[in-house]
Design an enzyme around this catalytic site. Structure first.
Site, short mmCIF file in Angstrom:
data_model
loop_
_atom_site.label_atom_id
_atom_site.label_comp_id
_atom_site.label_asym_id
_atom_site.label_seq_id
_atom_site.Cartn_x
_atom_site.Cartn_y
_atom_site.Cartn_z
N TYR A 32 0.42 3.50 -4.31
CA TYR A 32 -0.17 2.38 -3.57
C TYR A 32 0.33 1.05 -4.10
O TYR A 32 0.93 0.97 -5.19
CB TYR A 32 -1.70 2.43 -3.63
CG TYR A 32 -2.31 1.96 -4.93
CD1 TYR A 32 -2.91 0.69 -5.02
CD2 TYR A 32 -2.30 2.74 -6.07
CE1 TYR A 32 -3.47 0.23 -6.20
CE2 TYR A 32 -2.86 2.30 -7.26
CZ TYR A 32 -3.45 1.05 -7.32
OH TYR A 32 -4.00 0.60 -8.49
N LYS A 150 2.77 3.67 -9.93
CA LYS A 150 1.49 3.17 -9.43
C LYS A 150 0.86 4.20 -8.49
O LYS A 150 0.93 4.08 -7.26
CB LYS A 150 1.67 1.82 -8.74
CG LYS A 150 0.37 1.04 -8.55
CD LYS A 150 0.65 -0.37 -8.08
CE LYS A 150 -0.64 -1.14 -7.80
NZ LYS A 150 -1.38 -1.49 -9.03
N GLU A 182 -3.00 -1.67 -21.81
CA GLU A 182 -3.26 -2.62 -20.72
C GLU A 182 -4.73 -2.57 -20.35
O GLU A 182 -5.49 -1.78 -20.89
CB GLU A 182 -2.39 -2.29 -19.51
CG GLU A 182 -2.56 -0.87 -18.99
CD GLU A 182 -1.49 -0.48 -17.98
OE1 GLU A 182 -0.86 -1.37 -17.39
OE2 GLU A 182 -1.31 0.74 -17.76
N LEU A 206 1.87 -0.17 -16.54
CA LEU A 206 2.38 -0.51 -15.23
C LEU A 206 3.29 -1.73 -15.33
O LEU A 206 2.98 -2.68 -16.05
CB LEU A 206 1.22 -0.82 -14.27
CG LEU A 206 1.63 -1.11 -12.83
CD1 LEU A 206 2.19 0.15 -12.17
CD2 LEU A 206 0.46 -1.66 -12.03
#
Length: 286
Positions: A32, A150, A182, A206
């Protein structure tokens, strides 16, 4: 009522349907992107499109037939839904072969599923949190090893956000082997002097589209950028901290595991980077 996009059709959201055998539903076999809309225009669209293509390639997933039309689809959804400020969510899954099976379906007979919908967020760039800052907790990072893709595997990040909420905070920073990877849905940074420190790109995090833009703007503003891991203890002793994401832009962090940074108020570096990012991104919006 929102108009959404499903496999080539613009439909009222109440009429949108996806098979119960879709692998996104059964296997989290999907990817996505979320693109922000400011002033009716798309922020960093090309960066999101390129990362989406990379995610598909990494999972050996076919592009949907409408892949080359994604910009037009985004723009049409913005238009028909009257979005001035908000977000567009896009999801591609491996599709439905008509039953459940661990093996990937035959690409000759199974086409990918493509879904997009809008979220209306008036005043998205003027979030009160940007002036007050957010509080984060640290949690163990126990996600799978390919966080650079992702995917829609978001259960643990969702659990992390709920852990933060239970602790009276806004988000969680994930820690692996003693260092921050993260946030649950964002990249993490600390500031020491004129130096911005953030974890380097790898399979561990990411590859944020907002991250790339913010670091580029920081270097152009003569700020030093150091890409390396940092610990929670180091973060608690930093001058500032912040996160970046497509929907939060640049968001200051004012407390980490109960320890206030500065006097518990946002610092000048995060504020300046947010200002630069919004100014430059709005200028380049499509």
């Amino acid at each position: 009522m929102r108009t959404v996009y499903v496999n080539g059709e613009y439909l009222p959201e109440t009429e949108a349907k996806v098979s119960i055998f879709d692998r996104g539903f059964l296997m989290a076999d999907g990817v996505y992107e979320v693109t922000s809309v400011l002033g009716g225009k798309l922020i960093d669209f090309e960066g999101h499109r390129v990362r989406l293509e990379r995610s598909l390639n990494e999972l050996d997933m076919q592009k949907p037939a409408a892949f080359d039309d994604l910009l037009d689809i985004h723009r049409e959804l913005v238009r028909v839904n009257g979005i001035e400020d908000g977000m567009i969510y896009l999801q591609i899954t491996r599709g439905s072969a008509g039953d459940r099976d661990f093996a990937f379906p035959d690409t000759e007979t199974t086409t990918p599923t493509l879904v997009l919908f809008t979220q209306n967020k008036p005043g998205l760039a003027n979030s009160p949190a940007a002036k007050a800052g957010i509080k984060v907790i640290s949690i163990e990072d126990i996600r799978w090893g390919r966080r650079d893709i992702k995917t829609v595997q978001l259960l643990y990040p969702s659990m992390g956000k709920m852990m933060a909420k239970k602790a009276g905070c806004d988000d969680a920073w994930m820690v692996e082997d003693g260092a921050v990877t993260e946030g649950t849905s964002n990249n993490a940074y600390i500031v020491k002097g004129n130096r911005i420190i953030t974890r380097q790109l790898s399979h561990d995090i990411l590859h944020g589209i907002t991250r790339a833009a913010v670091l580029r703007f920081a270097r152009e503003a003569q700020m030093e950028v150091q890409e390396r891991p940092f610990t929670i203890a180091e973060a608690q002793e930093a001058d500032e901290a912040f996160i970046t994401s497509a929907s939060a832009f640049v968001m200051p962090v004012v407390e980490i595991d109960g320890v206030k940074l500065r006097d518990g108020t946002p610092g000048p570096v995060a504020a300046r980077l947010r200002e630069i990012y919004l100014d430059e991104s709005i200028k380049a919006a499509v």
